[in-house]
Design a protein around this motif. Structure first.
Motif, PDB file in Angstrom:
ATOM      1  N   LYS A 150       5.721  21.724  45.652  1.00 28.52           N
ATOM      2  CA  LYS A 150       4.468  21.350  44.995  1.00 28.52           C
ATOM      3  C   LYS A 150       4.747  20.338  43.882  1.00 28.52           C
ATOM      4  N   PRO A 151       4.041  19.179  43.886  1.00 29.47           N
ATOM      5  CA  PRO A 151       4.262  18.219  42.807  1.00 29.47           C
ATOM      6  C   PRO A 151       3.570  18.680  41.520  1.00 29.47           C
ATOM      7  N   ILE A 152       4.311  18.610  40.436  1.00 28.08           N
ATOM      8  CA  ILE A 152       3.760  18.967  39.123  1.00 28.08           C
ATOM      9  C   ILE A 152       3.895  17.726  38.229  1.00 28.08           C
ATOM     10  N   PHE A 171      -5.033  19.291  49.885  1.00 25.09           N
ATOM     11  CA  PHE A 171      -4.597  18.343  50.906  1.00 25.09           C
ATOM     12  C   PHE A 171      -3.195  17.781  50.675  1.00 25.09           C
ATOM     13  N   CYS A 172      -2.613  18.023  49.520  1.00 25.12           N
ATOM     14  CA  CYS A 172      -1.242  17.573  49.249  1.00 25.12           C
ATOM     15  C   CYS A 172      -0.278  18.368  50.128  1.00 25.12           C
ATOM     16  N   LYS A 173       0.506  17.644  50.949  1.00 21.99           N
ATOM     17  CA  LYS A 173       1.439  18.332  51.853  1.00 21.99           C
ATOM     18  C   LYS A 173       2.831  18.491  51.252  1.00 21.99           C
ATOM     19  N   GLY A 174       2.994  18.017  50.018  1.00 20.82           N
ATOM     20  CA  GLY A 174       4.278  18.229  49.342  1.00 20.82           C
ATOM     21  C   GLY A 174       5.388  17.338  49.836  1.00 20.82           C
ATOM     22  N   CYS A 175       5.036  16.130  50.270  1.00 20.55           N
ATOM     23  CA  CYS A 175       6.058  15.230  50.827  1.00 20.55           C
ATOM     24  C   CYS A 175       7.029  14.731  49.756  1.00 20.55           C
ATOM     25  N   GLY A 176       6.577  14.673  48.510  1.00 20.93           N
ATOM     26  CA  GLY A 176       7.464  14.250  47.412  1.00 20.93           C
ATOM     27  C   GLY A 176       7.518  12.749  47.185  1.00 20.93           C
ATOM     28  N   ILE A 177       6.749  11.987  47.932  1.00 20.69           N
ATOM     29  CA  ILE A 177       6.768  10.530  47.759  1.00 20.69           C
ATOM     30  C   ILE A 177       6.340  10.166  46.337  1.00 20.69           C
ATOM     31  N   CYS A 178       5.317  10.824  45.825  1.00 19.19           N
ATOM     32  CA  CYS A 178       4.831  10.515  44.464  1.00 19.19           C
ATOM     33  C   CYS A 178       5.954  10.721  43.451  1.00 19.19           C
ATOM     34  N   ALA A 179       6.704  11.788  43.592  1.00 24.02           N
ATOM     35  CA  ALA A 179       7.801  12.067  42.661  1.00 24.02           C
ATOM     36  C   ALA A 179       8.907  11.018  42.795  1.00 24.02           C
ATOM     37  N   TYR A 186       0.890   5.314  46.570  1.00 20.06           N
ATOM     38  CA  TYR A 186       1.837   5.736  47.605  1.00 20.06           C
ATOM     39  C   TYR A 186       1.453   7.027  48.323  1.00 20.06           C
ATOM     40  N   CYS A 187       0.642   7.843  47.711  1.00 21.19           N
ATOM     41  CA  CYS A 187       0.338   9.152  48.333  1.00 21.19           C
ATOM     42  C   CYS A 187      -0.313   8.955  49.703  1.00 21.19           C
ATOM     43  N   PRO A 188       0.319   9.445  50.764  1.00 21.28           N
ATOM     44  CA  PRO A 188      -0.225   9.235  52.103  1.00 21.28           C
ATOM     45  C   PRO A 188      -1.450  10.093  52.402  1.00 21.28           C
ATOM     46  N   ASP A 189      -1.721  11.047  51.534  1.00 20.97           N
ATOM     47  CA  ASP A 189      -2.835  11.965  51.791  1.00 20.97           C
ATOM     48  C   ASP A 189      -4.000  11.794  50.830  1.00 20.97           C
ATOM     49  N   GLY A 190      -3.958  10.772  50.013  1.00 18.99           N
ATOM     50  CA  GLY A 190      -5.064  10.565  49.071  1.00 18.99           C
ATOM     51  C   GLY A 190      -5.266  11.755  48.153  1.00 18.99           C
ATOM     52  N   SER A 191      -4.174  12.402  47.783  1.00 22.51           N
ATOM     53  CA  SER A 191      -4.287  13.644  47.003  1.00 22.51           C
ATOM     54  C   SER A 191      -4.159  13.453  45.499  1.00 22.51           C
ATOM     55  N   ILE A 192      -3.892  12.220  45.069  1.00 27.99           N
ATOM     56  CA  ILE A 192      -3.843  11.960  43.635  1.00 27.99           C
ATOM     57  C   ILE A 192      -5.260  11.558  43.213  1.00 27.99           C
ATOM     58  N   ILE A 193      -5.856  12.333  42.384  1.00 24.36           N
ATOM     59  CA  ILE A 193      -7.248  12.094  41.991  1.00 24.36           C
ATOM     60  C   ILE A 193      -7.273  11.287  40.696  1.00 24.36           C
ATOM     61  N   GLU A 218      -5.806  14.706  38.288  1.00 25.53           N
ATOM     62  CA  GLU A 218      -5.256  15.904  38.923  1.00 25.53           C
ATOM     63  C   GLU A 218      -4.699  15.591  40.297  1.00 25.53           C
ATOM     64  N   ILE A 219      -4.035  16.572  40.864  1.00 20.54           N
ATOM     65  CA  ILE A 219      -3.540  16.485  42.239  1.00 20.54           C
ATOM     66  C   ILE A 219      -4.349  17.473  43.065  1.00 20.54           C
ATOM     67  N   ASN A 220      -4.856  17.003  44.184  1.00 24.97           N
ATOM     68  CA  ASN A 220      -5.660  17.873  45.035  1.00 24.97           C
ATOM     69  C   ASN A 220      -4.729  18.681  45.949  1.00 24.97           C
TER      70      ASN A 220
HETATM   71  S1  SF4 Z   1       3.611  15.319  47.297  1.00 25.96           S
HETATM   72 FE1  SF4 Z   1       3.005  13.788  48.837  1.00 25.96          FE
HETATM   73  S2  SF4 Z   1       0.967  14.447  49.490  1.00 25.96           S
HETATM   74 FE2  SF4 Z   1       1.407  15.521  47.583  1.00 25.96          FE
HETATM   75  S3  SF4 Z   1       0.501  14.260  45.983  1.00 25.96           S
HETATM   76 FE3  SF4 Z   1       2.658  13.649  46.198  1.00 25.96          FE
HETATM   77  S4  SF4 Z   1       2.637  11.936  47.634  1.00 25.96           S
HETATM   78 FE4  SF4 Z   1       0.677  12.993  47.819  1.00 25.96          FE
END
Ligand code: SF4
Ligand code: SF4
Length: 90
Positions: free
Chosen positions: A31-33, A68-76, A48-55, A63-65
């Motif tokens: 989970k991204p924090i 729908f956030c799949k936890g890919c870690g790209i944002c981090a 970069y978020c592929p799921d549009g989860s950064i609000i 916030e982070i939604n």
């Molecule tokens: S972990 Fe992935 S899906 Fe979740 S907010 Fe970050 S980039 Fe988006």
């Protein structure tokens, strides 16, 4: 849940615009924090978020939604301030 005999062949999803019904965040193992103190609201994570989860609101991350956030870690990975850490889901 429908059985395999009731769903379309090959698991095809034929009704458009239904992704809102699928809370893909339930797939997440990490989970991204976001650390608000470190965040400079550059919006790189949003881009970069592929799921549009950064609000965002007024050009700031609010916030982070997690629905729908799949936890890919790209944002981090992409955050230039290391303001996002990935925690293991409990
Ligand atoms: S972990 Fe992935 S899906 Fe979740 S907010 Fe970050 S980039 Fe988006
Ligand atoms: S990439 Fe990092 S610093 Fe930029 S808005 Fe996202 S969390 Fe904040």
């Amino acid at each position: 849940m429908k059985g395999w005999k009731e769903i379309p062949e090959g698991g095809l999803i034929l009704n458009p615009g239904n992704s809102i019904n699928y809370k893909t965040g339930s797939w997440r193992s990490r989970k991204p924090i976001r650390d608000e103190e470190k965040c400079i609201h550059c919006l790189v994570c949003w881009a970069y978020c592929p799921d549009g989860s950064i609000i965002i609101e007024d050009e700031k991350v609010i916030e982070i939604n997690y629905d729908f956030c799949k936890g890919c870690g790209i944002c981090a990975n992409e955050c230039p301030k290391e303001a996002i850490i990935m925690e293991l889901e409990k």
